[in-house]
Design a protein around this motif. Sequence first.
Motif, PDB file in Angstrom:
ATOM      1  N   VAL A   1       0.845  -1.197   0.000  1.00 14.89           N
ATOM      2  CA  VAL A   1       0.000   0.000   0.000  1.00 14.89           C
ATOM      3  C   VAL A   1       0.877   1.241   0.000  1.00 14.89           C
ATOM      4  O   VAL A   1       1.774   1.388   0.850  1.00 14.89           O
ATOM      5  CB  VAL A   1      -0.931   0.013   1.235  1.00 14.89           C
ATOM      6  N   PRO A   2       0.681   2.167  -0.940  1.00 20.57           N
ATOM      7  CA  PRO A   2       1.531   3.362  -1.025  1.00 20.57           C
ATOM      8  C   PRO A   2       1.297   4.322   0.137  1.00 20.57           C
ATOM      9  O   PRO A   2       0.189   4.424   0.668  1.00 20.57           O
ATOM     10  CB  PRO A   2       1.115   3.985  -2.355  1.00 20.57           C
ATOM     11  N   GLU A   3       2.382   4.993   0.513  1.00 21.58           N
ATOM     12  CA  GLU A   3       2.302   6.026   1.550  1.00 21.58           C
ATOM     13  C   GLU A   3       2.317   7.395   0.869  1.00 21.58           C
ATOM     14  O   GLU A   3       3.384   7.939   0.583  1.00 21.58           O
ATOM     15  CB  GLU A   3       3.479   5.896   2.517  1.00 21.58           C
ATOM     16  N   ILE A   4       1.169   7.921   0.593  1.00 23.31           N
ATOM     17  CA  ILE A   4       1.064   9.221  -0.071  1.00 23.31           C
ATOM     18  C   ILE A   4       0.871  10.281   1.002  1.00 23.31           C
ATOM     19  O   ILE A   4      -0.184  10.372   1.641  1.00 23.31           O
ATOM     20  CB  ILE A   4      -0.091   9.229  -1.077  1.00 23.31           C
TER      21      ILE A   4
ATOM     22  N   MET B   1       7.692   6.646  -5.812  1.00 23.80           N
ATOM     23  CA  MET B   1       7.331   5.302  -6.235  1.00 23.80           C
ATOM     24  C   MET B   1       6.151   5.409  -7.193  1.00 23.80           C
ATOM     25  O   MET B   1       5.192   6.137  -6.949  1.00 23.80           O
ATOM     26  CB  MET B   1       6.933   4.440  -5.037  1.00 23.80           C
ATOM     27  N   ALA B   2       6.241   4.683  -8.312  1.00 22.12           N
ATOM     28  CA  ALA B   2       5.138   4.664  -9.271  1.00 22.12           C
ATOM     29  C   ALA B   2       4.021   3.780  -8.708  1.00 22.12           C
ATOM     30  O   ALA B   2       4.256   2.631  -8.317  1.00 22.12           O
ATOM     31  CB  ALA B   2       5.616   4.124 -10.609  1.00 22.12           C
ATOM     32  N   VAL B   3       2.824   4.329  -8.647  1.00 21.02           N
ATOM     33  CA  VAL B   3       1.681   3.603  -8.119  1.00 21.02           C
ATOM     34  C   VAL B   3       0.981   2.885  -9.263  1.00 21.02           C
ATOM     35  O   VAL B   3       0.558   3.508 -10.241  1.00 21.02           O
ATOM     36  CB  VAL B   3       0.708   4.549  -7.388  1.00 21.02           C
ATOM     37  N   ALA B   4       0.861   1.557  -9.150  1.00 21.58           N
ATOM     38  CA  ALA B   4       0.211   0.767 -10.188  1.00 21.58           C
ATOM     39  C   ALA B   4      -1.288   1.004 -10.143  1.00 21.58           C
ATOM     40  O   ALA B   4      -1.878   1.080  -9.056  1.00 21.58           O
ATOM     41  CB  ALA B   4       0.523  -0.709  -9.989  1.00 21.58           C
TER      42      ALA B   4
ATOM     43  N   HIS C   1       1.132   9.654  -6.819  1.00 18.77           N
ATOM     44  CA  HIS C   1       2.314   8.817  -6.649  1.00 18.77           C
ATOM     45  C   HIS C   1       3.000   9.182  -5.339  1.00 18.77           C
ATOM     46  O   HIS C   1       2.904  10.322  -4.853  1.00 18.77           O
ATOM     47  CB  HIS C   1       3.270   8.979  -7.826  1.00 18.77           C
ATOM     48  N   ALA C   2       3.730   8.231  -4.776  1.00 17.77           N
ATOM     49  CA  ALA C   2       4.255   8.355  -3.419  1.00 17.77           C
ATOM     50  C   ALA C   2       5.665   8.917  -3.414  1.00 17.77           C
ATOM     51  O   ALA C   2       6.625   8.206  -3.762  1.00 17.77           O
ATOM     52  CB  ALA C   2       4.222   6.995  -2.720  1.00 17.77           C
TER      53      ALA C   2
END
Length: 443
Positions: free
Chosen positions: A88-91, A105-108, A137-138
């Motif tokens: 899970v991304p940390e935005i 990081m590129a978020v899929a 994106h993060a």
Amino acid sequence: MSILLETSLGDIVIDLEVDACPHTCKNFLKLCKVYYYNLNAFFNVSKDFIAQTGDPTATGMGGECASAYIASQASSSKSSSEVPRYFVPEIIPRLKHTKKGTVSMAVAPAADGQTLGCGSQFFITLADNISYLDGKHAVFGHVVEGMETLDALNDTYVDEAGRPLKDVRIRHVVVLDDPYPDPDGLVVPPASPTRPPDADQGHARIAEDEDPLAELPEEEAEEARRKKAAAASALTLEMVGDLPFANVRPPENVLFVCKLNSVTRDEDLELIFSRFGKIMSCQVIRDKKTGDSLQYAFIEFDKKEDAEQAYFKMQNVLVDDRRIWVDFSITFGQITPTVTHNGTDEGEGLLDEMTSRSADSIAMRATMIGEGGGSTIWSSTPMTIERPDETLITANEPVHLRPTDEGTETETADGTGNATENPVTPDARAVLVHLLDKCVGSV
């Protein structure tokens, strides 16, 4: 906390936001630690926008998080398919893409009911104030050194898909500081990979260490052209049967001696040249029918060093009132087949002694003149053919050879610069015409 990216365009130092994005930074550092990013290509470069990497397949569809990679490498009973590919991304709202050199990081995108996630792909911004990316994106780091490398990356020529035409790769990643403990099952490889992970993808690109605009110096370029032309000529002679194979090489312990007096015998030459070392064979080449000397010979030494010493010492030495010419042999005597001329075996033996010595000198040519002076000279000097008409030279017509280099005085058989009458014998002439026609025809 920082890491160093050593790329083919230069070094980049990235400071990580370990306090704001601990999970994202840990994932990135562990992938760096197992050399996951080594030799990865920058597969998506958009001018004044981003440079994206971190996908081993260089397609934009690959990559995985550190836990999925560790599970795939472990030999445990737990299937790697049970470990999520993405995390899970940390935005973080306060971390925006406001400065050039922001690392995210590129978020899929979501697919098949899955939530948004981050794997291994990341990008670096190449311009300021790219607010379009905020919240999507993060962000987890910033470039603190290597802005000139980002400028070079921004100026890279790319294809229609955005991939650089000349490969830009991460050569190595150095973790300067890692505050996180290693997860269970993480195994650091003993060495960095030496083969790009996308080598089997079939991407045709200019190699990172290749300069497509580089030009050789004129002398080197001319040498390369000559070698290419010589190789083509050698292949032609192989096809017509004058050479057993194109890259054939002659022995290095055999000397070719010409401009001999017709009275010089085999034993005379062997006695004279034996001072330099053991001689395996010494033969003055003679006419097949009459037995008259053709005024050249071949001397085979036991050692290459003895032949080299004789070459330097015996050049232009007076033997039987003639100053001889010594060169290394241009023969393939044991492996060159016999060539017939007009249905007869006139070339037997003589062809063996007159075939060109290598691909570098295979385009040897000679000037044949039916009138005037000249002397019989056979060496590796480049020659060209000249005939007043297309008719073959008759048996009663004298033939002379001469070098074609203009302005070079040729020493004749009597040791002077004046031309002397010294024709090639009729039987030798027939084979010589045959060989020269083929050589000149292939040039």
